[in-house]
Scaffold this motif. Structure first.
Motif, PDB file in Angstrom:
ATOM      1  N   PHE A  34       0.847  -1.207   0.000  1.00  0.00           N
ATOM      2  CA  PHE A  34       0.000   0.000   0.000  1.00  0.00           C
ATOM      3  C   PHE A  34       0.877   1.250   0.000  1.00  0.00           C
ATOM      4  CE2 PHE A  34      -2.177   3.419   2.314  1.00  0.00           C
ATOM      5  CZ  PHE A  34      -3.288   3.569   1.516  1.00  0.00           C
ATOM      6  N   LYS A  35       0.501   2.231  -0.779  1.00  0.00           N
ATOM      7  CA  LYS A  35       1.181   3.514  -0.814  1.00  0.00           C
ATOM      8  C   LYS A  35       0.231   4.590  -0.335  1.00  0.00           C
ATOM      9  CE  LYS A  35       5.060   2.088  -2.095  1.00  0.00           C
ATOM     10  NZ  LYS A  35       6.086   2.092  -1.080  1.00  0.00           N
ATOM     11  N   LYS A  36       0.649   5.315   0.680  1.00  0.00           N
ATOM     12  CA  LYS A  36      -0.233   6.329   1.265  1.00  0.00           C
ATOM     13  C   LYS A  36      -0.455   7.493   0.303  1.00  0.00           C
ATOM     14  CE  LYS A  36       3.425   8.726   3.787  1.00  0.00           C
ATOM     15  NZ  LYS A  36       3.925   9.080   5.099  1.00  0.00           N
ATOM     16  N   SER A  37      -1.539   8.204   0.558  1.00  0.00           N
ATOM     17  CA  SER A  37      -1.927   9.361  -0.250  1.00  0.00           C
ATOM     18  C   SER A  37      -1.908  10.614   0.606  1.00  0.00           C
ATOM     19  CB  SER A  37      -3.347   9.176  -0.805  1.00  0.00           C
ATOM     20  OG  SER A  37      -3.433   8.055  -1.627  1.00  0.00           O
ATOM     21  N   ARG A  38      -1.918  11.741  -0.053  1.00  0.00           N
ATOM     22  CA  ARG A  38      -2.105  13.014   0.642  1.00  0.00           C
ATOM     23  C   ARG A  38      -3.029  13.879  -0.195  1.00  0.00           C
ATOM     24  NH1 ARG A  38       1.310  17.704  -0.388  1.00  0.00           N
ATOM     25  NH2 ARG A  38       2.377  17.389  -2.344  1.00  0.00           N
ATOM     26  N   ALA A  39      -3.818  14.679   0.497  1.00  0.00           N
ATOM     27  CA  ALA A  39      -4.776  15.555  -0.176  1.00  0.00           C
ATOM     28  C   ALA A  39      -4.061  16.795  -0.697  1.00  0.00           C
ATOM     29  CB  ALA A  39      -5.887  15.951   0.788  1.00  0.00           C
ATOM     30  N   ILE A  40      -4.452  17.231  -1.885  1.00  0.00           N
ATOM     31  CA  ILE A  40      -3.911  18.446  -2.505  1.00  0.00           C
ATOM     32  C   ILE A  40      -5.028  19.481  -2.508  1.00  0.00           C
ATOM     33  CG2 ILE A  40      -2.849  19.431  -4.569  1.00  0.00           C
ATOM     34  CD1 ILE A  40      -1.183  17.211  -3.319  1.00  0.00           C
ATOM     35  N   PHE A  41      -4.727  20.648  -1.953  1.00  0.00           N
ATOM     36  CA  PHE A  41      -5.710  21.723  -1.820  1.00  0.00           C
ATOM     37  C   PHE A  41      -5.436  22.830  -2.824  1.00  0.00           C
ATOM     38  CE2 PHE A  41      -5.222  19.736   2.296  1.00  0.00           C
ATOM     39  CZ  PHE A  41      -6.517  19.584   2.732  1.00  0.00           C
ATOM     40  N   GLU A  42      -6.484  23.606  -3.133  1.00  0.00           N
ATOM     41  CA  GLU A  42      -6.308  24.820  -3.927  1.00  0.00           C
ATOM     42  C   GLU A  42      -7.291  25.885  -3.443  1.00  0.00           C
ATOM     43  OE1 GLU A  42      -6.935  24.404  -8.151  1.00  0.00           O
ATOM     44  OE2 GLU A  42      -9.088  24.459  -7.954  1.00  0.00           O
ATOM     45  N   ASP A  43      -6.902  27.132  -3.685  1.00  0.00           N
ATOM     46  CA  ASP A  43      -7.788  28.256  -3.371  1.00  0.00           C
ATOM     47  C   ASP A  43      -8.938  28.282  -4.353  1.00  0.00           C
ATOM     48  OD1 ASP A  43      -6.113  29.164  -1.399  1.00  0.00           O
ATOM     49  OD2 ASP A  43      -5.165  30.703  -2.631  1.00  0.00           O
ATOM     50  N   LEU A  44     -10.087  28.697  -3.871  1.00  0.00           N
ATOM     51  CA  LEU A  44     -11.202  28.989  -4.767  1.00  0.00           C
ATOM     52  C   LEU A  44     -11.022  30.413  -5.285  1.00  0.00           C
ATOM     53  CD1 LEU A  44     -14.123  27.310  -2.808  1.00  0.00           C
ATOM     54  CD2 LEU A  44     -12.895  26.436  -4.790  1.00  0.00           C
ATOM     55  N   LEU A  45     -11.814  30.821  -6.246  1.00  0.00           N
ATOM     56  CA  LEU A  45     -11.641  32.127  -6.876  1.00  0.00           C
ATOM     57  C   LEU A  45     -11.698  33.271  -5.868  1.00  0.00           C
ATOM     58  CD1 LEU A  45     -13.863  31.620 -10.028  1.00  0.00           C
ATOM     59  CD2 LEU A  45     -11.373  31.520  -9.884  1.00  0.00           C
ATOM     60  N   TYR A  46     -10.957  34.309  -6.182  1.00  0.00           N
ATOM     61  CA  TYR A  46     -10.956  35.516  -5.365  1.00  0.00           C
ATOM     62  C   TYR A  46     -11.832  36.583  -5.998  1.00  0.00           C
ATOM     63  CZ  TYR A  46      -7.144  33.968  -2.402  1.00  0.00           C
ATOM     64  OH  TYR A  46      -6.391  33.294  -1.489  1.00  0.00           O
ATOM     65  N   GLN A  47     -12.441  37.422  -5.147  1.00  0.00           N
ATOM     66  CA  GLN A  47     -13.184  38.590  -5.615  1.00  0.00           C
ATOM     67  C   GLN A  47     -12.262  39.790  -5.472  1.00  0.00           C
ATOM     68  OE1 GLN A  47     -16.478  38.543  -2.842  1.00  0.00           O
ATOM     69  NE2 GLN A  47     -17.882  38.054  -4.513  1.00  0.00           N
ATOM     70  N   ASN A  48     -12.064  40.520  -6.553  1.00  0.00           N
ATOM     71  CA  ASN A  48     -11.266  41.746  -6.492  1.00  0.00           C
ATOM     72  C   ASN A  48     -12.179  42.902  -6.115  1.00  0.00           C
ATOM     73  OD1 ASN A  48      -8.731  40.755  -7.155  1.00  0.00           O
ATOM     74  ND2 ASN A  48      -9.145  40.882  -9.356  1.00  0.00           N
ATOM     75  N   ILE A  49     -12.052  43.393  -4.899  1.00  0.00           N
ATOM     76  CA  ILE A  49     -12.835  44.551  -4.456  1.00  0.00           C
ATOM     77  C   ILE A  49     -12.127  45.822  -4.912  1.00  0.00           C
ATOM     78  CG2 ILE A  49     -13.861  45.730  -2.476  1.00  0.00           C
ATOM     79  CD1 ILE A  49     -14.936  42.845  -3.042  1.00  0.00           C
ATOM     80  N   ASN A  50     -10.839  45.913  -4.649  1.00  0.00           N
ATOM     81  CA  ASN A  50     -10.008  47.026  -5.118  1.00  0.00           C
ATOM     82  C   ASN A  50      -8.787  46.438  -5.806  1.00  0.00           C
ATOM     83  OD1 ASN A  50     -11.607  49.116  -4.059  1.00  0.00           O
ATOM     84  ND2 ASN A  50     -10.632  48.918  -2.048  1.00  0.00           N
ATOM     85  N   GLN A  51      -8.592  46.757  -7.069  1.00  0.00           N
ATOM     86  CA  GLN A  51      -7.472  46.240  -7.851  1.00  0.00           C
ATOM     87  C   GLN A  51      -6.161  46.854  -7.347  1.00  0.00           C
ATOM     88  OE1 GLN A  51      -7.756  43.936 -10.210  1.00  0.00           O
ATOM     89  NE2 GLN A  51      -5.587  43.937 -10.678  1.00  0.00           N
ATOM     90  N   PRO A  52      -5.110  46.041  -7.082  1.00  0.00           N
ATOM     91  CA  PRO A  52      -3.811  46.626  -6.704  1.00  0.00           C
ATOM     92  C   PRO A  52      -3.308  47.551  -7.810  1.00  0.00           C
ATOM     93  CG  PRO A  52      -3.808  44.242  -6.417  1.00  0.00           C
ATOM     94  CD  PRO A  52      -5.072  44.596  -7.111  1.00  0.00           C
ATOM     95  N   GLY A  53      -2.865  48.725  -7.429  1.00  0.00           N
ATOM     96  CA  GLY A  53      -2.396  49.713  -8.405  1.00  0.00           C
ATOM     97  C   GLY A  53      -3.523  50.527  -9.020  1.00  0.00           C
ATOM     98  N   GLY A  54      -4.765  50.239  -8.620  1.00  0.00           N
ATOM     99  CA  GLY A  54      -5.904  51.007  -9.129  1.00  0.00           C
ATOM    100  C   GLY A  54      -5.940  52.397  -8.502  1.00  0.00           C
ATOM    101  N   GLN A  55      -6.643  53.291  -9.109  1.00  0.00           N
ATOM    102  CA  GLN A  55      -6.712  54.661  -8.610  1.00  0.00           C
ATOM    103  C   GLN A  55      -7.744  54.764  -7.499  1.00  0.00           C
ATOM    104  OE1 GLN A  55      -7.290  57.284 -11.963  1.00  0.00           O
ATOM    105  NE2 GLN A  55      -5.068  57.595 -12.075  1.00  0.00           N
ATOM    106  N   SER A  56      -7.312  55.403  -6.392  1.00  0.00           N
ATOM    107  CA  SER A  56      -8.263  55.660  -5.322  1.00  0.00           C
ATOM    108  C   SER A  56      -8.877  57.051  -5.496  1.00  0.00           C
ATOM    109  CB  SER A  56      -7.589  55.546  -3.954  1.00  0.00           C
ATOM    110  OG  SER A  56      -6.534  56.469  -3.842  1.00  0.00           O
ATOM    111  N   THR A  57      -8.089  57.965  -6.002  1.00  0.00           N
ATOM    112  CA  THR A  57      -8.576  59.290  -6.419  1.00  0.00           C
ATOM    113  C   THR A  57      -7.876  59.597  -7.734  1.00  0.00           C
ATOM    114  OG1 THR A  57      -6.821  60.545  -5.320  1.00  0.00           O
ATOM    115  CG2 THR A  57      -8.787  60.044  -3.999  1.00  0.00           C
TER     116      THR A  57
END
Length: 170
Positions: A34-57
């Protein structure tokens, strides 16, 4: 459902699957090959509320953005094919693969399957087979009924000792 609770739920679901994978590993800890297994995780999609480098004013930019994650999930299980422990037995047909590789087994439908379980036996015709189901090792190896002993070298050559003779290769 509130978004924060949903995100927490995805984390709980992912951890529950991770525990199931770990439980399967524990249940099979003494299963030969028997060879053991391990679970592989991933992030679900992100919501961009404010884009990095976006203009605030009109005159300023945001130095960092605001991204809200949607949680996590298990996307795969990965087998660990590292070398297992060497266990010495009294059965000359108990074999192991040292390093990478598998034993080839002929299935009833003619296809080839692979295993690292090296506990083999002889069928009534003297062919080396898997215990239980009796699937033959490939290439087929037949041991004569009157063989006194069977030895397998490190490079896989099978030899038998017959009455009145030194070792003969099969």
């Amino acid at each position: 459902m509130h978004p924060a609770l949903w995100i927490s739920k995805t984390g709980l679901d992912a951890q529950q699957r991770d525990i199931a994978v770990t439980s399967n590993n524990l249940a099979n800890a003494s299963t030969i090959g028997f060879k053991k297994s391990r679970a592989i995780f991933e992030d679900l999609l992100y919501q961009n509320i404010n884009q990095p480098g976006g203009q605030s004013t009109q005159e300023t930019e945001l130095p960092s953005g605001l991204m809200l994650g949607a949680g996590t999930r298990v996307v795969a299980t990965q087998k660990n094919f590292s070398q297992g422990n060497l266990i010495t037995t009294e059965n000359s047909l108990d074999l192991m693969v040292s390093g990478k590789g598998f034993f080839e087994i002929l299935m009833p439908d003619g296809s080839i399957s692979y295993t690292r379980n090296g506990q083999f036996t002889l069928d009534r015709d003297g062919q080396i087979v898997t215990p239980g189901a009796g699937h033959p090792l490939q290439p087929a190896i037949n041991i004569p009924d009157d063989a006194l002993s069977v030895t397998v070298s490190q490079d896989g050559e099978v030899a038998v000792t017959m009455p009145g003779q030194a070792g003969n290769q099969v």
